[in-house]
Design an enzyme around this catalytic site. Structure first.
Site, PDB file in Angstrom:
ATOM      1  N   GLY A 166      14.997   5.677   2.475  1.00  0.00           N
ATOM      2  CA  GLY A 166      13.699   5.120   2.837  1.00  0.00           C
ATOM      3  C   GLY A 166      12.838   6.096   3.613  1.00  0.00           C
ATOM      4  O   GLY A 166      13.332   6.897   4.404  1.00  0.00           O
ATOM      5  N   THR A 210       2.533   9.587  -3.037  1.00  0.00           N
ATOM      6  CA  THR A 210       2.694   8.405  -2.192  1.00  0.00           C
ATOM      7  C   THR A 210       3.633   8.687  -1.020  1.00  0.00           C
ATOM      8  O   THR A 210       3.454   8.145   0.065  1.00  0.00           O
ATOM      9  CB  THR A 210       3.207   7.210  -3.011  1.00  0.00           C
ATOM     10  OG1 THR A 210       4.441   7.550  -3.651  1.00  0.00           O
ATOM     11  CG2 THR A 210       2.195   6.806  -4.069  1.00  0.00           C
ATOM     12  N   LEU A 234      10.500  10.246  -4.688  1.00  0.00           N
ATOM     13  CA  LEU A 234      10.195   9.616  -5.980  1.00  0.00           C
ATOM     14  C   LEU A 234       8.784   9.913  -6.461  1.00  0.00           C
ATOM     15  O   LEU A 234       8.535   9.977  -7.669  1.00  0.00           O
ATOM     16  CB  LEU A 234      10.397   8.103  -5.880  1.00  0.00           C
ATOM     17  CG  LEU A 234      11.794   7.643  -5.438  1.00  0.00           C
ATOM     18  CD1 LEU A 234      11.896   6.132  -5.524  1.00  0.00           C
ATOM     19  CD2 LEU A 234      12.879   8.302  -6.275  1.00  0.00           C
ATOM     20  N   GLY A 252       0.799  -1.211   0.000  1.00  0.00           N
ATOM     21  CA  GLY A 252       0.000   0.000   0.000  1.00  0.00           C
ATOM     22  C   GLY A 252       0.827   1.253   0.000  1.00  0.00           C
ATOM     23  O   GLY A 252       0.295   2.363  -0.094  1.00  0.00           O
ATOM     24  N   GLU A 274       9.311   4.413   7.485  1.00  0.00           N
ATOM     25  CA  GLU A 274       9.270   4.339   8.944  1.00  0.00           C
ATOM     26  C   GLU A 274       9.564   5.655   9.646  1.00  0.00           C
ATOM     27  O   GLU A 274       9.161   5.856  10.793  1.00  0.00           O
ATOM     28  CB  GLU A 274      10.248   3.258   9.413  1.00  0.00           C
ATOM     29  CG  GLU A 274       9.741   1.878   9.023  1.00  0.00           C
ATOM     30  CD  GLU A 274      10.788   0.787   9.121  1.00  0.00           C
ATOM     31  OE1 GLU A 274      10.769   0.078  10.130  1.00  0.00           O
ATOM     32  OE2 GLU A 274      11.599   0.644   8.198  1.00  0.00           O
ATOM     33  N   GLN A 282       2.865   8.261   2.963  1.00  0.00           N
ATOM     34  CA  GLN A 282       3.697   7.504   3.890  1.00  0.00           C
ATOM     35  C   GLN A 282       4.056   8.331   5.125  1.00  0.00           C
ATOM     36  O   GLN A 282       3.981   7.850   6.257  1.00  0.00           O
ATOM     37  CB  GLN A 282       4.971   7.043   3.188  1.00  0.00           C
ATOM     38  CG  GLN A 282       4.775   5.840   2.286  1.00  0.00           C
ATOM     39  CD  GLN A 282       4.563   4.566   3.089  1.00  0.00           C
ATOM     40  OE1 GLN A 282       5.473   4.007   3.681  1.00  0.00           O
ATOM     41  NE2 GLN A 282       3.329   4.105   3.126  1.00  0.00           N
TER      42      GLN A 282
END
Length: 761
Positions: free
Chosen positions: A725, A658, A654, A493, A728, A662
């Site tokens: 990343g 999205t 990117l 997701g 998290e 996140q």
């Protein structure tokens, strides 16, 4: 001081980790644009099949029976009534289950995926309250559930450690803390603390938290001879396939696991007993089996974040510079798992200090194995560290943002490695300006509207960069100019398929609508887990390697009649649907033209990512500045988060849509961590007593305020695509920002989560 390291120039067109930057950083295009999810239409139309939605003829439905003691042995297991119940095909217990090897602990080998190394239904031993003791297969789920309720179990209890206080009396020192030393001493921090002009020294506590993804844990298992097919809800496809092969003693090539769609994961969608039991029951019954845990079943079989007790002590000069940083403590764990909730990790990398004392131990309990949960370690470690910094700022009379500026390191404070890219102060500056931090009154209880006290707080967010070795990808070019990139990764997701489609479009110089990103299948080139915020960089490394092979093969196919004749990888770049000379626009040929002239219908190339040398050479992390405003009722103690802003430095973004999702999702989860969520563990019995969403309180619509997201979007020169990343980091720092805002509103320091009204009044 924020720095961005310079690296030596390498061979143009070739990526050499820790030496050169990804060639993509010279390009622009679809990267970063907020395009819609490529899998969105399938999900909206109900055509995206999840693990419990694959139909098979003659399929059985599984229901589980859970133990009710924390430790002991089964003395009686009466299944007669269940076996006679309508629709029942099989009742499986330790007495008739296939013989299976115990899982291997995750990270103990390249194919290990076990959350624990306990055998699964192989004997009469009970190791935690909630362990599966029987599996019922029936023609319908309702029949299976009813039959499971008819099974009678008696036990001979054994002494069990179910009290954290009791377990702490016998602490255990870990040999390694996820590959890092569990104890890190630089100088004599305790002596420096005592000698400091200003000191903060407190204990911070965080409770257990449970995974509650909206999609329940499920799997559909089918045997064809000695070949096993599993449709799973997992974030570790390859590891699950390898581990199941080992458990059942078959060749890894005979196990195929697929998981193209997962309804949320956060560390919990790994290999647990229910998948193993479904495979075992399917083998025994010789029929396809579907298992879907109930919400209670998730609490019984799927571990979560463990309880922690942390000490943070800061010794400072009057100007705020740190003489000592101490972060120590203990967590609950079992003897059969390896997830120590590494809460000391943020303190190793965030702030400059003259001395450090960082150490943590574990206290072994008889409980369900705890596991990774969004930002394990960092989520709760930043709560303690960032609350302590806020207390220090208050003692010093220095603005909390300014204090962080004064202790900003020029290099990693414990490893002394250079930062690959660090723009934390820029994130703070931009965030403070947009949030209106200048309106914060440093004196608590100074702002109010009627009964509501208003306060602001901030905290640093951080999460390390990871790129795991072994990730591979293939590129398939067909005669019509379409490209399929394949790797066994996951999209739970977060938008993996969408962001990677954009990435590949820019890298290969073709429109995004001519690209298919294939994932979610262990039959594809070996992928990586969706965990540790590693997937984006790991996929990027593999795609870079595959692209280099792809371009070299196309140059060979082009031959002497091509404008590309005589050129090599160092001379060319992908663009405009083909390959062209870097400096001569006339020397260009399309992919379709090269294939057509070579007489081929397709070209398939595969490669594995190079080793992550950048992680050895540089200190690599994502950062953020979290800003929170709360209102606290002076009458009831009710806390409402009214505004939140996250300002992030996570490298190149990117996909703006999205990525924002996140970041926001992490913050929402952080609000739950701070205010509403807590697993109630009955220390008399070792049983979780609030095993439902009615009693385990995740944030709902009315708990979540307007959340604003901004980011630096500065590419990290050492990371593939310049991206680190982001899955998290959003949760880190949130609990501290909330707690610090509560202090600013009320003058009360809350050092134990969750911050509930009884702690305010």
């Amino acid at each position: 001081m924020s720095v961005q390291s310079d690296t030596p120039k390498g061979i143009p067109g070739k990526w050499q980790p820790a030496v050169t930057s990804d060639p993509l950083l010279r390009k622009h295009g679809a990267l970063g644009r907020p395009i819609s999810r490529v899998d969105g239409p399938l999900k909206v139309e109900g055509k995206a099949r999840f693990a419990a939605e694959y139909p098979y003829e003659n399929m059985c439905y599984a229901a589980l029976v859970f133990s009710k003691i924390a430790r002991g042995r089964i003395t009686e297991l009466d299944t007669a009534a269940a076996e006679k119940a309508p629709g029942v095909a099989l009742v499986m217990t330790y007495r008739n289950a296939p013989r299976m090897k115990a899982p291997s602990l995750m990270m103990s080998s390249p194919s290990a995926a076990g959350a624990s190394d306990l055998p699964v239904m192989q004997n009469d031993e009970i190791h935690w309250n909630g362990q599966a003791v029987a599996v019922v297969l029936a023609e319908t789920q309702e029949q299976a559930d009813h039959a499971a309720s008819l099974i009678a179990v008696d036990y001979a209890p054994l002494p069990a450690v179910t009290s954290f206080e009791e377990a702490k009396r016998k602490p255990r020192q870990l040999e390694t803390l996820l590959g890092q030393p569990p104890i890190l001493d630089i100088g004599d921090a305790e002596a420096a603390l005592k000698a400091s002009e200003v000191q903060v020294d407190n204990i911070y506590r965080t409770p257990r938290y449970n995974h509650n993804a909206i999609e329940l844990h499920a799997a559909t298992a089918v045997w064809k001879g000695d070949e096993l097919r599993v449709h799973d809800a997992t974030q570790m496809i390859d590891l699950t396939a390898g581990q199941l092969a080992d458990i059942f003693g078959i060749d890894p090539g005979k196990v195929r696991v697929t998981s193209p769609y997962v309804g949320g994961g956060f560390g919990g969608k790994c290999l647990w007993d229910h998948q193993i039991l479904a495979c075992a029951a399917a083998k025994l019954a010789q029929r396809p089996v579907r298992v879907m845990l109930s919400r209670e079943g998730v609490f019984r079989l799927v571990g979560g974040r463990t309880v922690t007790e942390q000490r943070v002590a800061l010794g400072a000069n009057t100007d705020g510079t740190l003489n000592a940083l101490v972060h120590t403590g203990i967590v609950a764990m079992t003897l059969h798992n390896s997830c120590p909730e590494q809460f000391t990790f943020p303190a190793r990398h965030l702030y400059a200090a003259k001395s450090f004392r960082l150490a943590q131990e574990v206290a072994d309990m008889d409980m369900l194995a705890n596991t990774f949960m969004r930002a394990p370690g960092e989520a709760v470690g930043t709560f303690a560290l960032e609350c302590a910094l806020d207390e220090l700022a208050d003692k010093l009379g220095i603005d909390p943002v300014e204090l962080r500026r004064r202790i900003e390191p020029e290099k990693d404070p414990t490893s002394e490695k250079p930062f690959s890219s660090r723009h934390l102060l820029q994130a703070y500056e931009k965030g403070a300006k947009q949030f209106g931090w200048h309106r914060r009154d440093p004196q608590p209880r100074r702002r109010r509207e009627g009964e509501w006290l208003i306060g602001m707080g901030c905290a640093t967010a951080t999460y390390p960069y990871h790129r795991f070795p072994g990730t591979a990808a293939s590129i398939r070019l067909t005669a019509d100019g379409r490209v399929t990139v394949s790797t066994a990764v996951h999209d739970m997701g977060m938008g993996t398929a969408t962001a990677q489609t954009q990435h590949i479009a820019v890298r290969l110089g073709i429109p995004a609508d001519r690209i298919t990103f294939e994932y979610g299948d262990s039959a594809l080139p070996r992928g990586i887990i969706a965990g540790g915020s590693t997937q984006t960089a790991s996929i990027g490394g593999a795609v870079i390697a595959a692209t280099e092979v792809f371009i070299e093969e196309l140059i060979k196919l082009a031959g002497n009649a091509s404008p590309l004749a005589g050129l090599s990888l160092t001379d060319v770049e992908p663009r405009d649907g083909g390959i062209g000379h870097r400096d001569d626009a006339d020397r260009f040929e399309t992919y379709e033209s090269i294939l057509r002239r070579s007489g081929r219908n397709e070209l398939v190339c595969q490669a594995e990512a190079p080793q992550p040398a950048e992680m050895e050479a540089f200190s690599m992390h994502s950062y953020g500045a979290q800003f929170c405003e709360v209102r606290v009722s002076e009458i009831t103690g009710e806390i409402r988060v009214t505004r939140f802003l996250g300002s992030f430095d996570a490298g190149r973004i990117l996909n703006a849509r999205t990525a924002t999702s996140q970041f926001k999702g992490g913050i929402v989860m952080g609000i739950g961590l701070a205010l509403t969520e807590e697993t109630n563990f009955d220390e008399r019995t070792g049983r979780i007593v609030n095993a439902s969403l009615a009693e385990y309180h995740v944030p709902v619509q009315m708990d979540v305020p307007q959340i604003d997201i901004i980011y630096t979007d500065v590419a990290d020169p050492q990371a593939p695509m310049g991206a680190r990343g982001i899955g998290e980091i959003g949760i880190t720092g949130v609990a501290a920002a909330v707690a610090n805002a509560v202090f600013n509103a009320t003058g009360r320091r809350i050092r134990e989560l969750p911050i509930t009204l009884d702690k305010i009044i």
